[in-house]
Design a protein around this motif. Sequence first.
Motif, PDB file in Angstrom:
ATOM      1  N   LYS A  42       0.816  -1.226   0.000  1.00 30.15           N
ATOM      2  CA  LYS A  42       0.000   0.000   0.000  1.00 30.15           C
ATOM      3  C   LYS A  42       0.849   1.276   0.000  1.00 30.15           C
ATOM      4  N   GLU A  43       2.061   1.183   0.573  1.00 33.48           N
ATOM      5  CA  GLU A  43       2.926   2.378   0.694  1.00 33.48           C
ATOM      6  C   GLU A  43       2.086   3.591   1.146  1.00 33.48           C
ATOM      7  N   PRO A  44       1.484   3.485   2.327  1.00 32.41           N
ATOM      8  CA  PRO A  44       0.462   4.473   2.719  1.00 32.41           C
ATOM      9  C   PRO A  44       1.006   5.854   3.099  1.00 32.41           C
ATOM     10  N   TRP A  45       2.333   5.983   3.257  1.00 30.37           N
ATOM     11  CA  TRP A  45       2.904   7.252   3.741  1.00 30.37           C
ATOM     12  C   TRP A  45       2.759   8.367   2.706  1.00 30.37           C
ATOM     13  N   GLN A  46       2.427   9.528   3.244  1.00 26.66           N
ATOM     14  CA  GLN A  46       2.417  10.738   2.423  1.00 26.66           C
ATOM     15  C   GLN A  46       3.063  11.838   3.259  1.00 26.66           C
ATOM     16  N   ILE A  47       3.727  12.752   2.591  1.00 26.82           N
ATOM     17  CA  ILE A  47       4.492  13.780   3.316  1.00 26.82           C
ATOM     18  C   ILE A  47       4.144  15.166   2.790  1.00 26.82           C
ATOM     19  N   TYR A  48       3.846  16.052   3.721  1.00 27.65           N
ATOM     20  CA  TYR A  48       3.797  17.482   3.404  1.00 27.65           C
ATOM     21  C   TYR A  48       4.991  18.107   4.104  1.00 27.65           C
ATOM     22  N   MET A  49       5.919  18.646   3.358  1.00 26.09           N
ATOM     23  CA  MET A  49       7.118  19.242   3.961  1.00 26.09           C
ATOM     24  C   MET A  49       6.948  20.754   4.057  1.00 26.09           C
ATOM     25  N   PHE A  50       6.942  21.254   5.282  1.00 26.37           N
ATOM     26  CA  PHE A  50       6.834  22.697   5.493  1.00 26.37           C
ATOM     27  C   PHE A  50       8.229  23.244   5.762  1.00 26.37           C
ATOM     28  N   GLN A  51       8.661  24.153   4.926  1.00 22.23           N
ATOM     29  CA  GLN A  51       9.985  24.740   5.075  1.00 22.23           C
ATOM     30  C   GLN A  51       9.973  26.135   4.464  1.00 22.23           C
ATOM     31  N   PRO A  95      14.365  24.012  10.842  1.00 24.31           N
ATOM     32  CA  PRO A  95      14.488  24.101   9.377  1.00 24.31           C
ATOM     33  C   PRO A  95      13.360  23.425   8.592  1.00 24.31           C
ATOM     34  N   HIS A  96      12.957  22.218   9.012  1.00 25.17           N
ATOM     35  CA  HIS A  96      11.948  21.492   8.213  1.00 25.17           C
ATOM     36  C   HIS A  96      10.939  20.802   9.142  1.00 25.17           C
ATOM     37  N   HIS A  97       9.684  20.854   8.739  1.00 24.26           N
ATOM     38  CA  HIS A  97       8.631  20.114   9.451  1.00 24.26           C
ATOM     39  C   HIS A  97       8.005  19.152   8.431  1.00 24.26           C
ATOM     40  N   ALA A  98       8.278  17.880   8.612  1.00 19.54           N
ATOM     41  CA  ALA A  98       7.711  16.889   7.683  1.00 19.54           C
ATOM     42  C   ALA A  98       6.454  16.298   8.324  1.00 19.54           C
ATOM     43  N   LEU A  99       5.317  16.706   7.807  1.00 17.71           N
ATOM     44  CA  LEU A  99       4.037  16.181   8.321  1.00 17.71           C
ATOM     45  C   LEU A  99       3.747  14.875   7.578  1.00 17.71           C
ATOM     46  N   ILE A 100       3.634  13.803   8.362  1.00 24.01           N
ATOM     47  CA  ILE A 100       3.448  12.485   7.758  1.00 24.01           C
ATOM     48  C   ILE A 100       2.002  12.056   7.989  1.00 24.01           C
ATOM     49  N   PHE A 101       1.339  11.680   6.920  1.00 25.81           N
ATOM     50  CA  PHE A 101      -0.063  11.282   7.058  1.00 25.81           C
ATOM     51  C   PHE A 101      -0.369  10.128   6.109  1.00 25.81           C
ATOM     52  N   MET A 102      -1.587   9.592   6.256  1.00 19.02           N
ATOM     53  CA  MET A 102      -2.010   8.498   5.355  1.00 19.02           C
ATOM     54  C   MET A 102      -3.509   8.625   5.115  1.00 19.02           C
ATOM     55  N   GLU A 103      -3.976   7.934   4.118  1.00 21.21           N
ATOM     56  CA  GLU A 103      -5.424   7.843   3.921  1.00 21.21           C
ATOM     57  C   GLU A 103      -5.960   6.815   4.898  1.00 21.21           C
ATOM     58  N   ALA A 116       1.043   1.036  11.006  1.00 18.31           N
ATOM     59  CA  ALA A 116       2.317   0.397  11.372  1.00 18.31           C
ATOM     60  C   ALA A 116       3.364   0.619  10.280  1.00 18.31           C
ATOM     61  N   ALA A 117       2.954   0.506   9.033  1.00 12.90           N
ATOM     62  CA  ALA A 117       3.897   0.706   7.920  1.00 12.90           C
ATOM     63  C   ALA A 117       4.423   2.139   7.922  1.00 12.90           C
ATOM     64  N   VAL A 118       3.539   3.087   8.201  1.00 13.95           N
ATOM     65  CA  VAL A 118       3.993   4.490   8.207  1.00 13.95           C
ATOM     66  C   VAL A 118       4.974   4.724   9.356  1.00 13.95           C
ATOM     67  N   CYS A 119       4.724   4.067  10.504  1.00 11.99           N
ATOM     68  CA  CYS A 119       5.669   4.204  11.623  1.00 11.99           C
ATOM     69  C   CYS A 119       7.042   3.625  11.251  1.00 11.99           C
ATOM     70  N   ALA A 120       7.040   2.503  10.543  1.00  9.12           N
ATOM     71  CA  ALA A 120       8.310   1.921  10.084  1.00  9.12           C
ATOM     72  C   ALA A 120       9.005   2.905   9.131  1.00  9.12           C
ATOM     73  N   PHE A 121       8.213   3.523   8.275  1.00  9.89           N
ATOM     74  CA  PHE A 121       8.743   4.526   7.336  1.00  9.89           C
ATOM     75  C   PHE A 121       9.381   5.689   8.106  1.00  9.89           C
ATOM     76  N   LEU A 162      -3.421  12.085  10.373  1.00 11.82           N
ATOM     77  CA  LEU A 162      -2.082  12.656  10.548  1.00 11.82           C
ATOM     78  C   LEU A 162      -1.351  11.799  11.580  1.00 11.82           C
ATOM     79  N   ILE A 163      -0.170  11.337  11.232  1.00 11.41           N
ATOM     80  CA  ILE A 163       0.509  10.359  12.092  1.00 11.41           C
ATOM     81  C   ILE A 163       1.618  11.003  12.922  1.00 11.41           C
ATOM     82  N   GLY A 164       2.298  11.943  12.363  1.00 14.65           N
ATOM     83  CA  GLY A 164       3.348  12.604  13.131  1.00 14.65           C
ATOM     84  C   GLY A 164       3.987  13.707  12.323  1.00 14.65           C
TER      85      GLY A 164
END
Length: 199
Positions: A42-51, A95-103, A116-121, A162-164
Amino acid sequence: MELVEAIENRRSIHDFRQEEVPEGLLNEIFTSASWAPTHRMKEPWQIYMFQEEGKQVYADLVLQSYTRKGFFEGYSKEKSQRMKQGIHEFLVNIPHHALIFMEKDANEHKYEEDYAAVCAFIQNVQLLAWEKGVGGLWTTSPYLHDDEFIKGVGLNPSLHKLIGVIQMGYPKKVPKAKPRTSMEDKYTLFNYNFKNSVY
Ligand SMILES: Cc1cc2nc3c(=O)[nH]c(=O)nc-3n(C[C@H](O)[C@H](O)[C@H](O)COP(=O)(O)O)c2cc1C
């Protein structure tokens, strides 16, 4: 760097230098991190990078969320204004805030697998970053559960979890390691017929 060295010596970084991590290096880190295990691919991770300028809006949204959650209640107007300014400054100095989320998957089991996969990521990101001299702090602040914050970053609270946020940058200070509990207290062997001894 040896894997064991990265795992044991990586520390959560709270103090960052005022220097951006080059885009190419961030890309390399996130690309390698995507080799994390993922059920059903599924590769569920998605990233919004705020910088850069993006951090201003991000910090505003965080502060609005803290305000909604009553974080500044009970303080004088001046004091809460100073606190808000301090938090804003603190956030934009990272410097960077990587917001990690999934559907969100409607199926609970699949939701858990994706989480769990996103946490491993995320941990892959932290270790790969560490290997390249880049620090990270995995954070799970209350605004991740604030629907208005989720909408503020352009996502849909019904569809997205939103995961972290990984705060990232070159470390200014590396904290001392917090010791870990002995595995003897965590690890139980079942190499015998345990049928009558567990309850
Ligand atoms: C899911 C998760 C959420 C975390 N959230 C926060 C956080 O909100 N703020 C924080 O300072 N550290 C946070 N941490 C980092 C831990 O505090 C940190 O890993 C722990 O103190 C051990 O330190 P070390 O990572 O340097 O070994 C989080 C870690 C995890 C795994």
